[in-house]
Design a protein around this motif. Structure first.
Motif, PDB file in Angstrom:
ATOM      1  N   PHE A  40       0.850  -1.187   0.000  1.00 54.80           N
ATOM      2  CA  PHE A  40       0.000   0.000   0.000  1.00 54.80           C
ATOM      3  C   PHE A  40       0.877   1.225   0.000  1.00 54.80           C
ATOM      4  O   PHE A  40       1.883   1.276   0.704  1.00 54.80           O
ATOM      5  CB  PHE A  40      -0.913  -0.002   1.238  1.00 54.80           C
ATOM      6  CG  PHE A  40      -1.922  -1.111   1.200  1.00 54.80           C
ATOM      7  CD1 PHE A  40      -3.101  -0.943   0.490  1.00 54.80           C
ATOM      8  CD2 PHE A  40      -1.682  -2.315   1.841  1.00 54.80           C
ATOM      9  CE1 PHE A  40      -4.015  -1.966   0.446  1.00 54.80           C
ATOM     10  CE2 PHE A  40      -2.591  -3.334   1.785  1.00 54.80           C
ATOM     11  CZ  PHE A  40      -3.766  -3.166   1.092  1.00 54.80           C
ATOM     12  N   ARG A  41       0.480   2.210  -0.751  1.00 55.82           N
ATOM     13  CA  ARG A  41       1.254   3.431  -0.863  1.00 55.82           C
ATOM     14  C   ARG A  41       0.726   4.472   0.123  1.00 55.82           C
ATOM     15  O   ARG A  41      -0.472   4.649   0.252  1.00 55.82           O
ATOM     16  CB  ARG A  41       1.123   3.964  -2.296  1.00 55.82           C
ATOM     17  CG  ARG A  41       2.081   5.075  -2.597  1.00 55.82           C
ATOM     18  CD  ARG A  41       1.996   5.445  -4.027  1.00 55.82           C
ATOM     19  NE  ARG A  41       1.244   6.692  -4.062  1.00 55.82           N
ATOM     20  CZ  ARG A  41       0.682   7.193  -5.129  1.00 55.82           C
ATOM     21  NH1 ARG A  41       0.714   6.543  -6.260  1.00 55.82           N
ATOM     22  NH2 ARG A  41       0.048   8.334  -5.085  1.00 55.82           N
ATOM     23  N   SER A  42       1.614   5.147   0.816  1.00 61.15           N
ATOM     24  CA  SER A  42       1.234   6.194   1.755  1.00 61.15           C
ATOM     25  C   SER A  42       1.161   7.506   1.011  1.00 61.15           C
ATOM     26  O   SER A  42       2.072   7.851   0.276  1.00 61.15           O
ATOM     27  CB  SER A  42       2.276   6.272   2.869  1.00 61.15           C
ATOM     28  OG  SER A  42       2.018   7.375   3.682  1.00 61.15           O
ATOM     29  N   HIS A  43       0.087   8.219   1.203  1.00 59.75           N
ATOM     30  CA  HIS A  43      -0.094   9.523   0.589  1.00 59.75           C
ATOM     31  C   HIS A  43       0.289  10.584   1.593  1.00 59.75           C
ATOM     32  O   HIS A  43      -0.370  10.726   2.621  1.00 59.75           O
ATOM     33  CB  HIS A  43      -1.568   9.679   0.209  1.00 59.75           C
ATOM     34  CG  HIS A  43      -1.775   9.908  -1.231  1.00 59.75           C
ATOM     35  ND1 HIS A  43      -2.428  11.010  -1.689  1.00 59.75           N
ATOM     36  CD2 HIS A  43      -1.434   9.198  -2.314  1.00 59.75           C
ATOM     37  CE1 HIS A  43      -2.491  10.955  -2.993  1.00 59.75           C
ATOM     38  NE2 HIS A  43      -1.900   9.852  -3.392  1.00 59.75           N
TER      39      HIS A  43
ATOM     40  N   LEU B 187      -5.357  13.484   7.758  1.00 58.73           N
ATOM     41  CA  LEU B 187      -5.864  12.563   8.775  1.00 58.73           C
ATOM     42  C   LEU B 187      -5.326  12.936  10.158  1.00 58.73           C
ATOM     43  O   LEU B 187      -6.076  12.976  11.137  1.00 58.73           O
ATOM     44  CB  LEU B 187      -5.478  11.118   8.432  1.00 58.73           C
ATOM     45  CG  LEU B 187      -5.962  10.054   9.388  1.00 58.73           C
ATOM     46  CD1 LEU B 187      -7.483  10.046   9.459  1.00 58.73           C
ATOM     47  CD2 LEU B 187      -5.448   8.688   8.996  1.00 58.73           C
ATOM     48  N   ILE B 188      -4.038  13.237  10.262  1.00 60.60           N
ATOM     49  CA  ILE B 188      -3.443  13.628  11.544  1.00 60.60           C
ATOM     50  C   ILE B 188      -4.068  14.935  12.035  1.00 60.60           C
ATOM     51  O   ILE B 188      -4.411  15.068  13.206  1.00 60.60           O
ATOM     52  CB  ILE B 188      -1.907  13.758  11.415  1.00 60.60           C
ATOM     53  CG1 ILE B 188      -1.284  12.363  11.254  1.00 60.60           C
ATOM     54  CG2 ILE B 188      -1.311  14.478  12.624  1.00 60.60           C
ATOM     55  CD1 ILE B 188       0.185  12.374  10.933  1.00 60.60           C
TER      56      ILE B 188
ATOM     57  N   VAL C 235      -7.730  17.819  15.749  1.00 58.57           N
ATOM     58  CA  VAL C 235      -8.900  18.676  15.982  1.00 58.57           C
ATOM     59  C   VAL C 235      -9.931  17.939  16.835  1.00 58.57           C
ATOM     60  O   VAL C 235     -10.506  18.510  17.767  1.00 58.57           O
ATOM     61  CB  VAL C 235      -9.510  19.138  14.634  1.00 58.57           C
ATOM     62  CG1 VAL C 235     -10.877  19.760  14.825  1.00 58.57           C
ATOM     63  CG2 VAL C 235      -8.573  20.123  13.943  1.00 58.57           C
ATOM     64  N   LEU C 236     -10.159  16.660  16.561  1.00 53.59           N
ATOM     65  CA  LEU C 236     -11.116  15.881  17.353  1.00 53.59           C
ATOM     66  C   LEU C 236     -10.666  15.745  18.804  1.00 53.59           C
ATOM     67  O   LEU C 236     -11.473  15.867  19.723  1.00 53.59           O
ATOM     68  CB  LEU C 236     -11.317  14.496  16.726  1.00 53.59           C
ATOM     69  CG  LEU C 236     -12.127  14.473  15.431  1.00 53.59           C
ATOM     70  CD1 LEU C 236     -12.116  13.073  14.820  1.00 53.59           C
ATOM     71  CD2 LEU C 236     -13.545  14.934  15.671  1.00 53.59           C
ATOM     72  N   VAL C 237      -9.378  15.508  19.037  1.00 51.08           N
ATOM     73  CA  VAL C 237      -8.861  15.392  20.408  1.00 51.08           C
ATOM     74  C   VAL C 237      -9.014  16.718  21.144  1.00 51.08           C
ATOM     75  O   VAL C 237      -9.429  16.753  22.304  1.00 51.08           O
ATOM     76  CB  VAL C 237      -7.383  14.919  20.393  1.00 51.08           C
ATOM     77  CG1 VAL C 237      -6.736  15.106  21.745  1.00 51.08           C
ATOM     78  CG2 VAL C 237      -7.297  13.464  19.941  1.00 51.08           C
TER      79      VAL C 237
END
Length: 194
Positions: free
Chosen positions: A33-36, A43-44, A49-51
């Motif tokens: 799988f390739r990391s974008h 995502l981070i 923001v959610l935390v």
């Protein structure tokens, strides 16, 4: 295209079949799988923001709740630290002793007066807070009548025991005593906008 060791690959290293697996076109085991980098950063950031939002929500829930009286629905009212808020008033139970006059002076220094109690429920609260310890109140005898320090008349059912001039709370009763005696005292003032 050698052996697969579970590491991420860049787009330049991935073959056509592997690129399809990266885009969701294949599901066979062993595909890399390739990391974008942009997707990972988003995502981070989203998780951060959610935390932070969760932390802020928990802080609001953990904060002490300040009662707002119906008479002032647009204001948030509160009491200073170490004071007890109840029904639009703040009460302070002293830790030092003084005569009735000294207690009134010390309360004035706190922008308050010796405690004035306007309703039976507030009097019940003070009885519970004081337990069996004596505290001066802002109630004193003026001739035949009992009067609060704001010049309003005493009008409760509770009988005041004794014939001296100054009133204090004593073991769930109102008692009179010599104003020169040194006792703890209770100050009160209206809650103020925060």
């Amino acid at each position: 295209m050698g052996g697969h060791n579970g590491s991420f690959t860049s787009g330049a290293e991935a073959g056509p079949g592997e690129a399809m697996a990266e885009l969701g076109g294949g599901s066979s085991p062993g595909k890399r799988f390739r990391s974008h980098p942009v997707g990972t950063a988003v995502l981070i950031l989203l998780l951060l923001v959610l935390v932070l939002a969760l932390g802020a929500a928990l802080a609001v829930l953990a904060a002490p709740q300040i009662p707002v009286t119906p008479a002032t629905p647009l204001l948030v009212l509160g009491c200073p630290f170490d004071w007890v808020g109840y029904r639009g008033f703040c009460f302070y139970l002293s830790r030092d002793y003084g005569t009735w006059e000294q207690a009134q002076e010390r309360c004035s220094e706190l922008n308050a007066s010796l405690a004035i109690v306007k309703d039976e429920d507030s009097m019940g609260l003070l009885f519970r807070l004081c337990g069996n310890v004596n505290f001066w109140l802002g109630l004193h005898r003026q001739g035949e009548h009992l009067q609060w320090v704001d010049n309003s008349s005493y009008s409760f059912r509770d009988r005041v025991h004794g014939d001296s001039e100054c009133v204090y709370l004593a073991d769930r009763r109102l008692m009179t005593g010599n104003c020169a005696n040194e006792q703890l005292y209770i100050c009160s003032k209206a809650q103020a906008p925060l």
